[in-house]
Design a protein around this motif. Structure first.
Motif, PDB file in Angstrom:
ATOM      1  N   SER A  19       7.334  -2.596 -11.081  1.00  0.00           N
ATOM      2  CA  SER A  19       6.935  -2.220  -9.717  1.00  0.00           C
ATOM      3  C   SER A  19       5.620  -2.861  -9.291  1.00  0.00           C
ATOM      4  O   SER A  19       5.366  -3.033  -8.104  1.00  0.00           O
ATOM      5  CB  SER A  19       6.798  -0.698  -9.594  1.00  0.00           C
ATOM      6  OG  SER A  19       8.072  -0.096  -9.620  1.00  0.00           O
ATOM      7  N   ARG A  48       5.081   3.085  -9.530  1.00  0.00           N
ATOM      8  CA  ARG A  48       6.552   3.083  -9.451  1.00  0.00           C
ATOM      9  C   ARG A  48       7.010   3.957  -8.278  1.00  0.00           C
ATOM     10  O   ARG A  48       7.965   3.630  -7.575  1.00  0.00           O
ATOM     11  CB  ARG A  48       7.079   3.656 -10.775  1.00  0.00           C
ATOM     12  CG  ARG A  48       8.416   3.145 -11.199  1.00  0.00           C
ATOM     13  CD  ARG A  48       8.652   3.529 -12.652  1.00  0.00           C
ATOM     14  NE  ARG A  48      10.050   3.853 -12.869  1.00  0.00           N
ATOM     15  CZ  ARG A  48      10.527   4.465 -13.954  1.00  0.00           C
ATOM     16  NH1 ARG A  48       9.693   4.821 -14.922  1.00  0.00           N
ATOM     17  NH2 ARG A  48      11.806   4.709 -14.076  1.00  0.00           N
ATOM     18  N   LEU A  49       6.321   5.066  -8.065  1.00  0.00           N
ATOM     19  CA  LEU A  49       6.625   5.961  -6.946  1.00  0.00           C
ATOM     20  C   LEU A  49       6.395   5.243  -5.610  1.00  0.00           C
ATOM     21  O   LEU A  49       7.230   5.321  -4.695  1.00  0.00           O
ATOM     22  CB  LEU A  49       5.734   7.200  -7.047  1.00  0.00           C
ATOM     23  CG  LEU A  49       5.902   8.249  -5.944  1.00  0.00           C
ATOM     24  CD1 LEU A  49       7.143   9.093  -6.191  1.00  0.00           C
ATOM     25  CD2 LEU A  49       4.667   9.144  -5.856  1.00  0.00           C
ATOM     26  N   THR A  79       3.169   5.464 -13.282  1.00  0.00           N
ATOM     27  CA  THR A  79       4.192   6.283 -12.624  1.00  0.00           C
ATOM     28  C   THR A  79       3.958   6.322 -11.111  1.00  0.00           C
ATOM     29  O   THR A  79       4.909   6.261 -10.323  1.00  0.00           O
ATOM     30  CB  THR A  79       4.168   7.712 -13.205  1.00  0.00           C
ATOM     31  OG1 THR A  79       4.337   7.628 -14.619  1.00  0.00           O
ATOM     32  CG2 THR A  79       5.281   8.564 -12.629  1.00  0.00           C
ATOM     33  N   ASP A  96       6.487   2.091  -5.036  1.00  0.00           N
ATOM     34  CA  ASP A  96       7.538   1.083  -4.900  1.00  0.00           C
ATOM     35  C   ASP A  96       8.818   1.722  -4.356  1.00  0.00           C
ATOM     36  O   ASP A  96       9.446   1.208  -3.421  1.00  0.00           O
ATOM     37  CB  ASP A  96       7.782   0.455  -6.276  1.00  0.00           C
ATOM     38  CG  ASP A  96       8.719  -0.737  -6.226  1.00  0.00           C
ATOM     39  OD1 ASP A  96       8.894  -1.314  -5.136  1.00  0.00           O
ATOM     40  OD2 ASP A  96       9.270  -1.097  -7.283  1.00  0.00           O
ATOM     41  N   TRP A  97       9.194   2.878  -4.908  1.00  0.00           N
ATOM     42  CA  TRP A  97      10.420   3.567  -4.482  1.00  0.00           C
ATOM     43  C   TRP A  97      10.354   3.962  -3.005  1.00  0.00           C
ATOM     44  O   TRP A  97      11.331   3.826  -2.261  1.00  0.00           O
ATOM     45  CB  TRP A  97      10.651   4.820  -5.335  1.00  0.00           C
ATOM     46  CG  TRP A  97      11.972   5.463  -5.051  1.00  0.00           C
ATOM     47  CD1 TRP A  97      12.231   6.460  -4.149  1.00  0.00           C
ATOM     48  CD2 TRP A  97      13.229   5.121  -5.632  1.00  0.00           C
ATOM     49  NE1 TRP A  97      13.560   6.771  -4.151  1.00  0.00           N
ATOM     50  CE2 TRP A  97      14.195   5.961  -5.051  1.00  0.00           C
ATOM     51  CE3 TRP A  97      13.618   4.176  -6.605  1.00  0.00           C
ATOM     52  CZ2 TRP A  97      15.555   5.887  -5.408  1.00  0.00           C
ATOM     53  CZ3 TRP A  97      14.960   4.117  -6.957  1.00  0.00           C
ATOM     54  CH2 TRP A  97      15.899   4.961  -6.359  1.00  0.00           C
ATOM     55  N   TYR A  98       9.186   4.434  -2.587  1.00  0.00           N
ATOM     56  CA  TYR A  98       9.030   4.915  -1.214  1.00  0.00           C
ATOM     57  C   TYR A  98       8.534   3.826  -0.254  1.00  0.00           C
ATOM     58  O   TYR A  98       8.146   4.126   0.873  1.00  0.00           O
ATOM     59  CB  TYR A  98       8.107   6.140  -1.192  1.00  0.00           C
ATOM     60  CG  TYR A  98       8.840   7.422  -1.562  1.00  0.00           C
ATOM     61  CD1 TYR A  98       9.668   8.066  -0.628  1.00  0.00           C
ATOM     62  CD2 TYR A  98       8.750   7.964  -2.832  1.00  0.00           C
ATOM     63  CE1 TYR A  98      10.356   9.224  -0.957  1.00  0.00           C
ATOM     64  CE2 TYR A  98       9.442   9.130  -3.173  1.00  0.00           C
ATOM     65  CZ  TYR A  98      10.243   9.753  -2.225  1.00  0.00           C
ATOM     66  OH  TYR A  98      10.935  10.893  -2.559  1.00  0.00           O
ATOM     67  N   MET A 100       7.258  -0.594 -14.975  1.00  0.00           N
ATOM     68  CA  MET A 100       8.622  -1.124 -15.015  1.00  0.00           C
ATOM     69  C   MET A 100       8.840  -2.196 -13.935  1.00  0.00           C
ATOM     70  O   MET A 100       9.894  -2.234 -13.300  1.00  0.00           O
ATOM     71  CB  MET A 100       9.643  -0.004 -14.793  1.00  0.00           C
ATOM     72  CG  MET A 100       9.433   1.217 -15.651  1.00  0.00           C
ATOM     73  SD  MET A 100      10.165   1.036 -17.281  1.00  0.00           S
ATOM     74  CE  MET A 100      11.894   1.364 -16.905  1.00  0.00           C
ATOM     75  N   ARG A 129       5.580  -5.561  -6.752  1.00  0.00           N
ATOM     76  CA  ARG A 129       5.860  -5.256  -5.338  1.00  0.00           C
ATOM     77  C   ARG A 129       4.812  -4.359  -4.678  1.00  0.00           C
ATOM     78  O   ARG A 129       4.853  -4.151  -3.469  1.00  0.00           O
ATOM     79  CB  ARG A 129       7.248  -4.600  -5.216  1.00  0.00           C
ATOM     80  CG  ARG A 129       8.403  -5.571  -5.520  1.00  0.00           C
ATOM     81  CD  ARG A 129       9.756  -4.883  -5.481  1.00  0.00           C
ATOM     82  NE  ARG A 129       9.910  -3.910  -6.547  1.00  0.00           N
ATOM     83  CZ  ARG A 129      10.391  -4.182  -7.759  1.00  0.00           C
ATOM     84  NH1 ARG A 129      10.776  -5.397  -8.075  1.00  0.00           N
ATOM     85  NH2 ARG A 129      10.479  -3.235  -8.670  1.00  0.00           N
TER      86      ARG A 129
END
Lengths: 237, 237
Positions: B144, B113-114, B110, B116-118, B142, B147
């Protein structure tokens, strides 16, 4: 000793229909059970290994028997059955979190824990949202379920009757870091795969999103993570 | 067809020591595999049911065989083995997230993934943090992980060599909503049960916390949830 009929009753409580029929749910583990004992919940029955919960007159059972009634891979020394409380329908003031079909027990449990941290007393869920008395949800809430009331209702009707501004999390909403937000508001979060349903969308006045800083191929954030960031934005003042 | 030695190799990759020995890890599911195929990762071998990944010359296998090599309860039509990339040690500029002994695979996934989002390109972890190529972590990211680079290092030494201000999440830190924060900074998150270790604590200049709005009996927030709220505070500008 656990009788056959007790085993049958307890194991049936993994299913929502039997939880509703009996009005009972299961809590496992010393710490979790203690939190429910210390709360407004009413105990139905308590099973524990020798030396645990003796003051509460726990029914003493052996490890093999505990294994039979436990929903966990590694049973946790004690298992309790509590009554599902009847919820009063009085309206709560202040910030409200609303879930439209959140299906994952871990996500609901985490969101209940988040509500507890931020002092949100009531969580309103669509009828299709996973049941908060599901054993996996109870386990994930770490006792927070004793302090947060979870209401299941028709969201369409519920939101129509509200006077607070209604915000919803959408991929194409306004940047939450730029939006003007009121502390007394309703925030709606949607289903893990499909987001907020179209019927509920019509009741939402402010579409907001967490802007993406990374590349556009990134998957959306998990609903519990997105919920935490958005609730924090409402509560940070 | 999957040979016995292939089955042995793949199932061994559930363990860190064999992943390190072979320099390989497993990705399952069509979408996840496609993300790794489209990335800088190098494919080692690909097993799929008839009709999937034929253009990639996947080794066709039957459902029963897929079940044997899969780490999932419900196998996902295809399983791929990729090479663990060699990481360059060039330093990244800007905001950095550092994990001190996060042990739960779901939490690490998680948090990746966080990142990656930011748009956080590098995640720095203590040696005791769960391995990012653990199958449960790969599943939780998922895609991420294609990246975000994850470095494992001695945090004591690593933090001593940094010039950016170092923030850490503590239960008794300063209210994050009142603290003055720089966008270029290092944020340290600790272990699920014990928080940040005392050796790492000494390298932290700014102790911050997410204030509790609820009652004092509430458990702490989950590390991935706390991480999301804190990263959002640094990134919101």
């Amino acid at each position: 000793m656990v009788s056959k009929s007790q085993i049958k009753l307890i194991t049936s409580l993994s299913q929502k229909k039997y939880r509703q029929q009996h009005g009972l749910f299961v809590v496992e583990g010393i710490k979790g059970i203690q939190e429910f004992l210390d709360s407004h919940y009413t105990l139905h029955s308590l099973y524990a290994l020798k030396g645990y919960f003796e003051a509460q007159n726990a029914i003493e059972i052996a490890e093999a028997a505990l294994k039979k009634i436990s929903f966990l891979k590694t049973p946790q020394k004690a298992l309790a059955v509590f009554e599902i409380p009847k919820l009063s329908s009085e309206k709560e003031a202040g910030f409200q979190l609303v879930l439209d079909d959140v299906r994952d027990p871990g996500n609901l449990g985490t969101l209940i824990r988040l509500c507890d941290w931020y002092g949100i007393k009531t969580l309103v869920c669509s009828q299709q949202t996973v049941d908060c008395f599901n054993p996996k949800v109870v386990q994930a809430t770490m006792g927070s379920l004793t302090r947060v009331k979870v209401h299941y209702t028709n969201l369409d009707t519920y939101l129509s009757g509200q006077t607070l501004p209604v915000y919803g999390a959408f991929m194409d909403g306004e940047n939450v870091y730029r939006a003007s937000m009121l502390e007394d508001a309703i925030l709606v979060l949607g289903n893990e795969a499909n987001g907020i349903s179209s019927a509920v969308s019509e009741k939402i006045q402010h579409k907001i999103c967490i802007p993406q800083f990374g590349t556009s191929t990134t998957e959306s954030l998990n609903v519990a993570i997105a919920g935490a960031i958005l609730v924090s934005e409402f509560k940070r003042g």
